[in-house]
Design a protein around this motif. Sequence first.
Motif, mmCIF file in Angstrom:
data_model
loop_
_atom_site.group_PDB
_atom_site.id
_atom_site.type_symbol
_atom_site.label_atom_id
_atom_site.label_comp_id
_atom_site.label_asym_id
_atom_site.label_seq_id
_atom_site.Cartn_x
_atom_site.Cartn_y
_atom_site.Cartn_z
ATOM 1 N N ALA A 1 0.849 -1.192 0.000
ATOM 2 C CA ALA A 1 0.000 0.000 0.000
ATOM 3 C C ALA A 1 0.881 1.237 0.000
ATOM 4 O O ALA A 1 2.089 1.166 0.256
ATOM 5 N N ASN A 2 0.250 2.375 -0.265
ATOM 6 C CA ASN A 2 0.899 3.658 -0.057
ATOM 7 C C ASN A 2 0.386 4.234 1.261
ATOM 8 O O ASN A 2 -0.827 4.389 1.447
ATOM 9 N N ALA A 3 1.294 4.528 2.172
ATOM 10 C CA ALA A 3 0.923 5.086 3.471
ATOM 11 C C ALA A 3 1.245 6.571 3.495
ATOM 12 O O ALA A 3 2.191 7.018 2.833
ATOM 13 N N PRO A 4 0.487 7.350 4.257
ATOM 14 C CA PRO A 4 0.785 8.784 4.349
ATOM 15 C C PRO A 4 2.166 9.023 4.958
ATOM 16 O O PRO A 4 2.561 8.348 5.906
ATOM 17 N N LEU A 5 2.881 9.966 4.388
ATOM 18 C CA LEU A 5 4.187 10.358 4.910
ATOM 19 C C LEU A 5 3.978 11.654 5.689
ATOM 20 O O LEU A 5 3.941 12.749 5.130
ATOM 21 N N SER A 6 3.811 11.511 7.004
ATOM 22 C CA SER A 6 3.422 12.646 7.842
ATOM 23 C C SER A 6 4.494 13.726 7.875
ATOM 24 O O SER A 6 5.689 13.447 7.781
ATOM 25 N N SER A 7 4.028 14.956 8.057
ATOM 26 C CA SER A 7 4.917 16.101 8.152
ATOM 27 C C SER A 7 4.947 16.628 9.587
ATOM 28 O O SER A 7 4.203 16.167 10.459
ATOM 29 N N ARG A 8 5.794 17.632 9.824
ATOM 30 C CA ARG A 8 5.841 18.287 11.137
ATOM 31 C C ARG A 8 4.501 18.938 11.458
ATOM 32 O O ARG A 8 4.064 18.973 12.603
ATOM 33 N N LYS A 9 3.826 19.441 10.421
ATOM 34 C CA LYS A 9 2.505 20.058 10.620
ATOM 35 C C LYS A 9 1.496 19.014 11.092
ATOM 36 O O LYS A 9 0.670 19.293 11.975
ATOM 37 N N ASP A 10 1.544 17.812 10.528
ATOM 38 C CA ASP A 10 0.658 16.743 10.989
ATOM 39 C C ASP A 10 0.907 16.439 12.461
ATOM 40 O O ASP A 10 -0.028 16.210 13.237
ATOM 41 N N ALA A 11 2.190 16.437 12.855
ATOM 42 C CA ALA A 11 2.531 16.172 14.255
ATOM 43 C C ALA A 11 1.948 17.247 15.161
ATOM 44 O O ALA A 11 1.381 16.955 16.225
ATOM 45 N N ARG A 12 2.071 18.509 14.751
ATOM 46 C CA ARG A 12 1.518 19.600 15.568
ATOM 47 C C ARG A 12 -0.004 19.507 15.657
ATOM 48 O O ARG A 12 -0.595 19.726 16.716
ATOM 49 N N ASP A 13 -0.654 19.165 14.549
ATOM 50 C CA ASP A 13 -2.116 19.013 14.561
ATOM 51 C C ASP A 13 -2.544 17.900 15.520
ATOM 52 O O ASP A 13 -3.552 18.016 16.221
ATOM 53 N N ALA A 14 -1.766 16.820 15.538
ATOM 54 C CA ALA A 14 -2.090 15.693 16.421
ATOM 55 C C ALA A 14 -1.956 16.090 17.890
ATOM 56 O O ALA A 14 -2.759 15.667 18.729
ATOM 57 N N VAL A 15 -0.970 16.912 18.209
ATOM 58 C CA VAL A 15 -0.806 17.373 19.597
ATOM 59 C C VAL A 15 -1.985 18.251 20.007
ATOM 60 O O VAL A 15 -2.512 18.123 21.123
ATOM 61 N N VAL A 16 -2.410 19.133 19.122
ATOM 62 C CA VAL A 16 -3.570 19.979 19.415
ATOM 63 C C VAL A 16 -4.802 19.127 19.704
ATOM 64 O O VAL A 16 -5.553 19.369 20.655
ATOM 65 N N ALA A 17 -5.012 18.090 18.894
ATOM 66 C CA ALA A 17 -6.163 17.201 19.079
ATOM 67 C C ALA A 17 -6.056 16.436 20.394
ATOM 68 O O ALA A 17 -7.051 16.269 21.114
#
Length: 295
Positions: A40-56
């Motif tokens: 499969a192709n999996a998402p390659l997360s960015s630093r922005k994704d990491a920050r969004d996850a912390v906010v959540a």
Amino acid sequence: MSDTRLSVLKTYKLYVGGKFPRSESGRVYEVTDAKGNWLANAPLSSRKDARDAVVAARKAFGGWSGATAYNRGQVLYRVAEMLEGRRDQFTREVADAEGLSKSKAAAVVDATIDRWVWYAGWTDKIAQVVGGGNPVAGPFFNLSSPEPTGVVAVLAPQESSFLGLVSVLAPVIATGNTAVVVASEKSPLPALSLAEVLATSDVPGGVVNVLSGRTAEIAPPLAAHQDVNAIDLAGADEVLAKELEIAAADNLKRVLRPQPVDYAETPGIDRMTAFLETKTVWHPTGSLGASGSSY
């Protein structure tokens, strides 16, 4: 009618705040099985994704930590029920990810579901083990009780894509913390599928957030993030772990260092207590006369 059907390939996405976004960067990477075949192709997360996850995770912390321990146990047990219902899917994914036969992969999945149930049973018992009344010299009650640390970044083990993942995630949320999980870089699919189970169970959105991609890219912004309270370095190699420890020191994060672990063994309570704080309360007992306490 033709007997030939088009393959309906599964699209794997991140899990952030109870939703399934693609990576903010738009990037993906190829995930292959143990023999190098494309899965499969999996998402390659960015630093922005990491920050969004912390906010959540921070947004979800108040409700999750404020729930009763018994209720958290019920919610986690519901996850185990859902895992049991998707046992065949996880068996296939674990077999592909770890190069196991179907029977061995099934045994790993069974152990993983049992591990989740094990931690679900601890939610309303851990306080009895690590809390209690303390003897003091004076007319006071002195009581200690555990409280969750907060938002915990969890670097999932690289080789144990499902049993290891649950063994580091379940104790974090069982005790009332919320989590940002960085899935195994090589084998992220079981973690991304676990997110689908969490979304269709009773776990509130944001309690667990799952990122896939390059551990060395996603972990540093989590270790340096001022709103992350603790980090489990299980999935970091020695060089990366040292770098992350230094970054984590900036806001005095709790750090659980990587260590050799046989995830097949019955765990102790160390991974639960690693992310608990102890609150101690003093309270006067009232007047103490010849007859003792007025209580």
